[in-house]
Design a protein around this motif. Structure first.
Motif, PDB file in Angstrom:
ATOM      1  N   MET A 181       0.848  -1.424  -0.319  1.00 21.35           N
ATOM      2  CA  MET A 181       0.140   0.229  -0.494  1.00 21.35           C
ATOM      3  C   MET A 181       1.390   1.371   0.307  1.00 21.35           C
ATOM      4  SD  MET A 181      -1.371   0.513   3.763  1.00 21.35           S
ATOM      5  CE  MET A 181      -1.667  -1.764   4.175  1.00 21.35           C
ATOM      6  N   GLN A 189      -2.764   5.834  -1.319  1.00 19.26           N
ATOM      7  CA  GLN A 189      -4.671   4.880  -1.096  1.00 19.26           C
ATOM      8  C   GLN A 189      -5.072   5.101   0.227  1.00 19.26           C
ATOM      9  OE1 GLN A 189      -1.790   1.208  -1.812  1.00 19.26           O
ATOM     10  NE2 GLN A 189      -3.386   0.704  -3.458  1.00 19.26           N
ATOM     11  N   GLY A 191      -7.699  -1.393  -5.304  1.00 14.52           N
ATOM     12  CA  GLY A 191      -6.894  -2.159  -5.540  1.00 14.52           C
ATOM     13  C   GLY A 191      -6.251  -2.763  -3.420  1.00 14.52           C
ATOM     14  N   LEU A 192      -5.797  -1.724  -3.692  1.00 13.32           N
ATOM     15  CA  LEU A 192      -6.219  -1.626  -1.774  1.00 13.32           C
ATOM     16  C   LEU A 192      -6.411  -3.107  -1.104  1.00 13.32           C
ATOM     17  CD1 LEU A 192      -4.570  -0.222   0.886  1.00 13.32           C
ATOM     18  CD2 LEU A 192      -6.501   1.409   1.057  1.00 13.32           C
ATOM     19  N   SER A 252      -7.233  -5.468  -2.376  1.00 14.82           N
ATOM     20  CA  SER A 252      -6.938  -6.530  -3.008  1.00 14.82           C
ATOM     21  C   SER A 252      -5.566  -7.011  -2.586  1.00 14.82           C
ATOM     22  CB  SER A 252      -6.512  -6.476  -4.659  1.00 14.82           C
ATOM     23  OG  SER A 252      -6.145  -8.059  -5.214  1.00 14.82           O
ATOM     24  N   GLU A 253      -4.840  -6.109  -2.304  1.00 16.75           N
ATOM     25  CA  GLU A 253      -3.187  -6.578  -1.684  1.00 16.75           C
ATOM     26  C   GLU A 253      -3.420  -6.071  -0.375  1.00 16.75           C
ATOM     27  OE1 GLU A 253       0.292  -3.472  -0.617  1.00 16.75           O
ATOM     28  OE2 GLU A 253      -1.264  -2.360  -2.002  1.00 16.75           O
ATOM     29  N   LEU A 254      -4.696  -6.203   0.619  1.00 14.64           N
ATOM     30  CA  LEU A 254      -4.889  -6.904   2.082  1.00 14.64           C
ATOM     31  C   LEU A 254      -5.666  -7.627   1.970  1.00 14.64           C
ATOM     32  CD1 LEU A 254      -5.364  -3.295   3.629  1.00 14.64           C
ATOM     33  CD2 LEU A 254      -3.372  -4.174   3.551  1.00 14.64           C
TER      34      LEU A 254
END
Length: 305
Positions: free
Chosen positions: A1, A5, A38-39, A41-43
């Motif tokens: 992140m 974001q 995106g945040l 999905s990353e987490l």
């Protein structure tokens, strides 16, 4: 992140919807929504629930809220620090100088600098007996120094500030009939008190005597040159003194005379070539504006401004 974001995440929390957050942030709503996805999905978690009234935090979103605010606060603090250093509202400056030049001109230069930039912390460095100003500059211990010129390292930039005249101090018992102009050749028979080889005054005296074919008679060698005039006053020998030392020594009965020819050495700024930090650049600018006797062209760094 990344911080962008997290900023978008906090804006949605504060304003309750992606639409309102996008308006406040002046970004397109699809771009903000994509950043949030995106945040998440990353987490690997959902941060919001989409509800009729807007957006609600999930348990994972609530857990992220505190750390996200801490990251943004730290980022803002870092930004403020960097901006403060760039604008000289805060920061630090290391300046190196041998002890005799630390009295003048360095004291008045630092006082003027502090008056103009009160938020900048200044550290004055004495190189000590096992180092010199140039070595501290080469080793990045400091960016700027006040030293005797010329510099031995042609990769360092210099800017002359003036010339320090040397006067000869004779012990109190010296004849008062001694001419005010002492011939340099007379040093061949005169016992001298001096600092060690490698110090500015000792090297200048030995250079001038060598040109006349003799070696000065140094009978007392003193590691700390600022004590030399006390030995002259006590009768241990004669010595070359800077003008401030000469004035102090006269109050102790020392006979102060000029030499023929006169001895002295140039002094000035010595600093690393290339870009300087804002504080170092400001110090160079202030010092060159306050010079008493220009003996060199403006420093190369001024061309980069």
């Amino acid at each position: 992140m990344d911080s962008r974001q997290l900023r978008y995440f906090l804006a949605v929390v504060e304003h309750g919807s992606v639409t309102r957050a996008a308006e406040v942030l002046f970004v397109a709503q699809p771009a903000l929504s994509q950043s949030l996805r995106g945040l998440e999905s990353e987490l690997g978690v959902e941060l919001f629930r989409r509800v009729p009234r807007g957006m609600e935090l999930t348990d994972a979103g609530v857990a992220l809220l505190g750390p996200a605010r801490q990251v943004m606060q730290s980022s803002q603090h870092a930004d403020n620090v960097v901006r403060g250093i760039a604008t000289l509202e805060q920061g630090w400056l290391d300046v190196a100088s041998p002890p005799d030049l630390a009295v003048e001109p360095l004291v008045s230069l630092v006082a003027r600098f502090r008056a103009r930039y009160p938020g900048v912390w200044v550290n004055l460095i004495d190189p000590g007996p096992n180092a010199d100003v140039e070595s501290l500059l080469r080793n990045a211990r400091c960016e700027v120094g006040v030293d005797y010129l010329p510099a031995d390292d042609d990769k360092l930039s210099t800017y002359g500030l003036g010339r320090r005249r040397l006067l000869l101090g004779l012990p109190p018992e010296a004849s008062r009939t001694q001419s005010v102009n002492f011939p340099i050749d007379g040093l061949a028979d005169l016992p001298l008190v001096a600092g060690p080889r490698g110090t500015a005054v000792r090297d200048e005296v030995e250079r001038v005597c060598a040109e006349r074919g003799f070696t000065p008679r140094v009978v007392v060698e003193v590691e700390h040159e600022h004590n030399v005039y006390l030995l002259v006053a006590a009768g241990a020998g004669a010595a070359f003194l800077t003008e401030p030392e000469a004035r102090r020594s006269e109050r102790r009965g020392v006979r102060v005379v000029r030499t023929e020819p006169e001895l002295g050495h140039d002094f000035g700024l010595v600093f690393r070539s290339g870009p300087l930090s804002p504080a170092a650049r400001a110090f160079v600018t202030l010092a060159t504006a306050a010079r008493t006797d220009v003996i060199r062209e403006p420093p190369p760094d001024e061309r980069d401004r």
